[in-house]
Design an enzyme around this catalytic site. Structure first.
Site, PDB file in Angstrom:
ATOM      1  N   HIS A 294      -7.755   0.967  -6.417  1.00  0.00           N
ATOM      2  CA  HIS A 294      -7.783   0.059  -5.262  1.00  0.00           C
ATOM      3  C   HIS A 294      -8.487  -1.146  -5.694  1.00  0.00           C
ATOM      4  O   HIS A 294      -9.518  -1.456  -5.535  1.00  0.00           O
ATOM      5  CB  HIS A 294      -8.606   0.967  -4.207  1.00  0.00           C
ATOM      6  CG  HIS A 294      -8.611   0.296  -2.876  1.00  0.00           C
ATOM      7  ND1 HIS A 294      -7.536  -0.968  -2.449  1.00  0.00           N
ATOM      8  CD2 HIS A 294      -9.218   0.363  -1.558  1.00  0.00           C
ATOM      9  CE1 HIS A 294      -8.024  -1.308  -0.949  1.00  0.00           C
ATOM     10  NE2 HIS A 294      -8.866  -0.598  -0.486  1.00  0.00           N
TER      11      HIS A 294
ATOM     12  N   GLN B 184     -10.118  -3.906  -3.131  1.00  0.00           N
ATOM     13  CA  GLN B 184     -11.535  -3.531  -2.839  1.00  0.00           C
ATOM     14  C   GLN B 184     -12.495  -3.789  -3.652  1.00  0.00           C
ATOM     15  O   GLN B 184     -13.628  -4.341  -3.339  1.00  0.00           O
ATOM     16  CB  GLN B 184     -11.614  -1.880  -2.524  1.00  0.00           C
ATOM     17  CG  GLN B 184     -12.785  -1.306  -1.904  1.00  0.00           C
ATOM     18  CD  GLN B 184     -12.969  -1.791  -0.424  1.00  0.00           C
ATOM     19  OE1 GLN B 184     -12.173  -1.763   0.499  1.00  0.00           O
ATOM     20  NE2 GLN B 184     -14.210  -2.491  -0.377  1.00  0.00           N
TER      21      GLN B 184
ATOM     22  N   ASP C 217     -17.367   7.059  -1.126  1.00  0.00           N
ATOM     23  CA  ASP C 217     -16.087   6.960  -0.212  1.00  0.00           C
ATOM     24  C   ASP C 217     -15.887   8.333   0.490  1.00  0.00           C
ATOM     25  O   ASP C 217     -16.674   9.161   0.269  1.00  0.00           O
ATOM     26  CB  ASP C 217     -14.974   6.783  -1.186  1.00  0.00           C
ATOM     27  CG  ASP C 217     -13.701   6.172  -0.727  1.00  0.00           C
ATOM     28  OD1 ASP C 217     -13.824   5.976   0.593  1.00  0.00           O
ATOM     29  OD2 ASP C 217     -12.658   6.134  -1.302  1.00  0.00           O
TER      30      ASP C 217
ATOM     31  N   ARG D 284     -13.590  -8.479   2.035  1.00  0.00           N
ATOM     32  CA  ARG D 284     -12.345  -8.266   2.022  1.00  0.00           C
ATOM     33  C   ARG D 284     -11.265  -9.644   2.315  1.00  0.00           C
ATOM     34  O   ARG D 284     -10.330  -9.882   1.606  1.00  0.00           O
ATOM     35  CB  ARG D 284     -11.785  -7.023   2.888  1.00  0.00           C
ATOM     36  CG  ARG D 284     -12.272  -5.559   2.460  1.00  0.00           C
ATOM     37  CD  ARG D 284     -12.146  -5.418   1.086  1.00  0.00           C
ATOM     38  NE  ARG D 284     -10.870  -5.301   0.702  1.00  0.00           N
ATOM     39  CZ  ARG D 284      -9.606  -4.250   0.967  1.00  0.00           C
ATOM     40  NH1 ARG D 284     -10.275  -3.270   1.735  1.00  0.00           N
ATOM     41  NH2 ARG D 284      -8.458  -4.476   0.699  1.00  0.00           N
TER      42      ARG D 284
ATOM     43  N   ARG E  27       1.016  -1.192   0.116  1.00  0.00           N
ATOM     44  CA  ARG E  27      -0.001   0.080   0.123  1.00  0.00           C
ATOM     45  C   ARG E  27       0.896   1.226   0.119  1.00  0.00           C
ATOM     46  O   ARG E  27       1.710   1.394   0.812  1.00  0.00           O
ATOM     47  CB  ARG E  27      -0.810  -0.013   1.408  1.00  0.00           C
ATOM     48  CG  ARG E  27      -1.564   1.298   1.424  1.00  0.00           C
ATOM     49  CD  ARG E  27      -2.573   1.281   2.314  1.00  0.00           C
ATOM     50  NE  ARG E  27      -3.879   0.594   1.918  1.00  0.00           N
ATOM     51  CZ  ARG E  27      -5.163   0.651   2.341  1.00  0.00           C
ATOM     52  NH1 ARG E  27      -5.337   1.376   3.473  1.00  0.00           N
ATOM     53  NH2 ARG E  27      -6.133  -0.168   1.877  1.00  0.00           N
TER      54      ARG E  27
ATOM     55  N   CYS F 281     -16.324   1.616   1.056  1.00  0.00           N
ATOM     56  CA  CYS F 281     -15.389   0.695   1.298  1.00  0.00           C
ATOM     57  C   CYS F 281     -14.870   0.997   2.687  1.00  0.00           C
ATOM     58  O   CYS F 281     -13.967  -0.037   2.972  1.00  0.00           O
ATOM     59  CB  CYS F 281     -14.182   1.002   0.257  1.00  0.00           C
ATOM     60  SG  CYS F 281     -13.518   2.787   0.310  1.00  0.00           S
TER      61      CYS F 281
HETATM   62  N1   CP Z   1     -11.035  -0.244   2.555  1.00  0.00           N
HETATM   63  C1   CP Z   1      -9.921  -0.443   2.911  1.00  0.00           C
HETATM   64  O1   CP Z   1      -9.032  -0.574   2.317  1.00  0.00           O
HETATM   65  O2   CP Z   1      -9.734  -0.170   4.396  1.00  0.00           O
HETATM   66  P1   CP Z   1      -8.385   0.041   5.102  1.00  0.00           P
HETATM   67  O3   CP Z   1      -7.836   1.396   4.643  1.00  0.00           O
HETATM   68  O4   CP Z   1      -8.763  -0.072   6.561  1.00  0.00           O
HETATM   69  O5   CP Z   1      -7.451  -1.079   4.602  1.00  0.00           O
HETATM   70  N1  NVA Z   2     -10.045   6.679  -1.014  1.00  0.00           N
HETATM   71  C1  NVA Z   2      -9.385   6.375   0.001  1.00  0.00           C
HETATM   72  C2  NVA Z   2     -10.045   4.840   0.260  1.00  0.00           C
HETATM   73  C3  NVA Z   2      -9.508   4.248   1.496  1.00  0.00           C
HETATM   74  C4  NVA Z   2      -9.611   2.591   1.868  1.00  0.00           C
HETATM   75  C5  NVA Z   2      -8.078   6.643   0.532  1.00  0.00           C
HETATM   76  O1  NVA Z   2      -7.371   6.427  -0.548  1.00  0.00           O
HETATM   77  O2  NVA Z   2      -7.831   7.077   1.663  1.00  0.00           O
END
Ligand code: CP
Ligand code: NVA
Length: 303
Positions: free
Chosen positions: A132, A135, A223, A290, A105, A262
């Site tokens: 992502h 997700q 989101d 997930r 990530r 999400c």
């Molecule tokens: N939806 C999601 O990716 O959550 P986290 O940021 O908690 O991993």
């Molecule tokens: N769009 C959000 C998604 C988190 C899972 C971010 O990037 O923070």
């Protein structure tokens, strides 16, 4: 091409691969619910690199890999040499000597690409500023559990045109559903991704208002208004206010429409409590999936 089974973005894979991942996820979910375990990844190791925070992605990958018999190592950038400037290319070559897969990530999608280019083991995108994909595998799995095939159905995305939106656009093309995007002018989804979808013949519509996007939709999703790394929270909140998902907006969707997010959610901002905790919301199934979806992705990458 290396021939490695990386999972970097939904649009890298055709429907047969995506369906295979879904099938693996569902099979393992069913087995788990029946208390049946087998350990196809016994002796294998997953390294997870987090350059941004995570709850769901971190825990679901860790629990999922361990349920499949493997071991996990979690690395933050600040407690590894990445934080002192070691490149991802060098890190990729070292981790490939210890482990069997890497999940990352990070912010810049170029870092994901560097890791995949230099690793000799599969690399999985656990979110970047650009997309992502894991997700959306869970989200489509959730929709299909509740409503059957997503092909030909209508999904409405309301709010910021962000990394999650990009993966929805990729998915709309690959899975064959209509995607209606209701985003403010200044926060539209990535133009290159929209152009790609158009070239592929995707059924993607840009709506002027949240109401227009949601009209008749089978699924409404949104989101956070401020993603990790976004610096302009004040401006975003102001322009996104008309794109809040509330009960009045849900009334424009199909009567049996689902609501997804999400997570993490900012209740009272992008979605009201009445919607996120209401009868149409399937957010906890989505969050649970997930876990099952990560297992499907890992199984496809490694088996
Ligand atoms: N939806 C999601 O990716 O959550 P986290 O940021 O908690 O991993
Ligand atoms: N769009 C959000 C998604 C988190 C899972 C971010 O990037 O923070």
């Amino acid at each position: 091409m290396s021939g490695l089974k990386h999972f970097l973005d939904i649009n890298h894979h055709d429907l047969s691969v995506l369906s295979d991942i879904m099938d693996r996820s569902t099979t393992m979910k069913t087995a788990l619910k029946m208390g049946k375990f087998d350990y196809p990844l016994a002796g294998r190791t997953l390294v997870m690199i987090f350059e941004k925070p995570s709850t769901r992605t971190r825990v679901s990958f860790q629990v999922g890999f361990q349920q499949m018999g493997g071991m996990t190592v979690v690395m933050g950038d600040q407690e590894s040499q990445l934080g002192r400037g070691e490149t991802l290319a060098d890190t990729a070559r070292v981790l490939s000597r210890y482990a069997d897969a890497i999940m990352i990530r990070t912010d810049d999608p170029q870092k994901l690409k560097d890791l995949a280019d230099y690793a000799s083991i599969p690399v999985i995108n656990g979110l970047t500023d650009a997309s992502h994909p894991c997700q959306i595998i869970a989200d489509i799995m959730t929709f299909q559990e509740h409503r059957g095939s997503i092909a030909g159905r209508t999904v409405a995305w309301v709010g910021d045109g962000n990394n999650v939106t990009t993966s929805w656009i990729h998915a709309a093309v690959q899975f064959g559903f209509t995607l209606k995007l209701g985003c403010p002018d200044s926060l539209q989804p990535d133009a290159g991704v929209l152009a790609w979808a158009k070239e592929k013949g995707g059924d993607i519509a840009l709506a002027d208002t949240a109401q227009e996007a949601v009209e008749g939709a089978d699924l409404v999703t949104t989101d956070t208004w401020v993603s990790m790394g976004d610096k302009d929270a004040g401006r975003r909140t102001q322009v996104l206010m008309p794109f809040r998902v509330d009960a009045a907006l849900m009334d424009h969707a199909a009567s049996d429409a689902l609501f997804m997010h999400c997570l993490p959610a900012h209740r009272g901002e992008e979605v009201t409590e009445e919607v996120i905790d209401g009868d149409q919301s399937v957010i906890w199934d989505e969050a649970e999936n997930r876990l099952h979806a990560q297992k499907g992705i890992l199984s496809w990458c490694l088996q």
